[in-house]
Design an enzyme around this catalytic site. Sequence first.
Site, PDB file in Angstrom:
ATOM      1  N   HIS A  23       0.844  -1.191   0.000  1.00 25.79           N
ATOM      2  CA  HIS A  23       0.000   0.000   0.000  1.00 25.79           C
ATOM      3  C   HIS A  23       0.880   1.242   0.000  1.00 25.79           C
ATOM      4  CE1 HIS A  23      -0.334   0.784   4.669  1.00 25.79           C
ATOM      5  NE2 HIS A  23       0.870   0.401   4.326  1.00 25.79           N
ATOM      6  N   CYS A  32       5.754   6.115   4.792  1.00 27.84           N
ATOM      7  CA  CYS A  32       4.651   5.305   4.273  1.00 27.84           C
ATOM      8  C   CYS A  32       3.913   5.941   3.105  1.00 27.84           C
ATOM      9  CB  CYS A  32       3.665   4.947   5.389  1.00 27.84           C
ATOM     10  SG  CYS A  32       4.396   3.810   6.596  1.00 27.84           S
ATOM     11  N   HIS A  36       4.967   0.374  -0.340  1.00 25.04           N
ATOM     12  CA  HIS A  36       5.681  -0.606   0.482  1.00 25.04           C
ATOM     13  C   HIS A  36       4.684  -1.687   0.887  1.00 25.04           C
ATOM     14  CE1 HIS A  36       3.676   1.957   3.384  1.00 25.04           C
ATOM     15  NE2 HIS A  36       3.833   1.010   4.297  1.00 25.04           N
ATOM     16  N   HIS A  38       3.463  -5.094   3.755  1.00 29.05           N
ATOM     17  CA  HIS A  38       3.477  -5.669   5.099  1.00 29.05           C
ATOM     18  C   HIS A  38       3.074  -7.135   5.037  1.00 29.05           C
ATOM     19  CE1 HIS A  38       3.855  -1.751   7.048  1.00 29.05           C
ATOM     20  NE2 HIS A  38       2.890  -1.313   6.250  1.00 29.05           N
ATOM     21  N   HIS A  82      -0.951 -10.437  -1.821  1.00 31.66           N
ATOM     22  CA  HIS A  82      -0.091 -10.081  -2.948  1.00 31.66           C
ATOM     23  C   HIS A  82      -0.752  -9.084  -3.892  1.00 31.66           C
ATOM     24  CE1 HIS A  82       2.262 -13.369  -1.315  1.00 31.66           C
ATOM     25  NE2 HIS A  82       3.285 -12.814  -1.939  1.00 31.66           N
ATOM     26  N   GLU A 143       0.062  -5.096  11.523  1.00 36.53           N
ATOM     27  CA  GLU A 143       0.801  -4.615  10.353  1.00 36.53           C
ATOM     28  C   GLU A 143       2.288  -4.956  10.467  1.00 36.53           C
ATOM     29  OE1 GLU A 143      -0.226  -0.663   8.367  1.00 36.53           O
ATOM     30  OE2 GLU A 143       1.679  -0.211   9.330  1.00 36.53           O
TER      31      GLU A 143
END
Length: 157
Positions: A23, A32, A36, A38, A82, A143
């Site tokens: 995201h 952020c 990137h 998680h 994914h 997260e």
Amino acid sequence: MHKEPKVMSNIRITKQFNFETGHALYGYDGKCRNVHGHSYKLSVTVIGTPITDTANVKLGMVIDFGDLKKIVKEDIVDVFDHATVFNKNTPHVELAQELSTRGHNVILVDYQPTSENMVIDFAEKIKKRLPEHIQLHSLKLQETETSFAEWYATDNN
């Protein structure tokens, strides 16, 4: 002969899920804002009373873990795993379209894709699919190893 308990208590059942999602937070003032990902951990807790009908193959269960898994896998894990999530109400929509044309799995949502907003979205999706006698109690979306968002039904009545 085995006897079932006479007093039925509300019991919480929790199933845990893992998925990888990318995201970016448009307009954010930290790292952020960049795309990137998680390794999310989602804990889904429902509440209900165990089935007491001795003719029911699910006797003694609040909900079959497999049935809960099917709901969460279909509506959340299989969709978000994914994939990369972008807020469609920002210029990130152009990046999303470019990635999509190149074959990437992109999800456009109508909110900033923070853990807080994602857990709200997930709660709404799961609540719609649960059997009538089962309530969603809580969700925990982790997260990172040390950061998570939680949704509780009692906070949202």
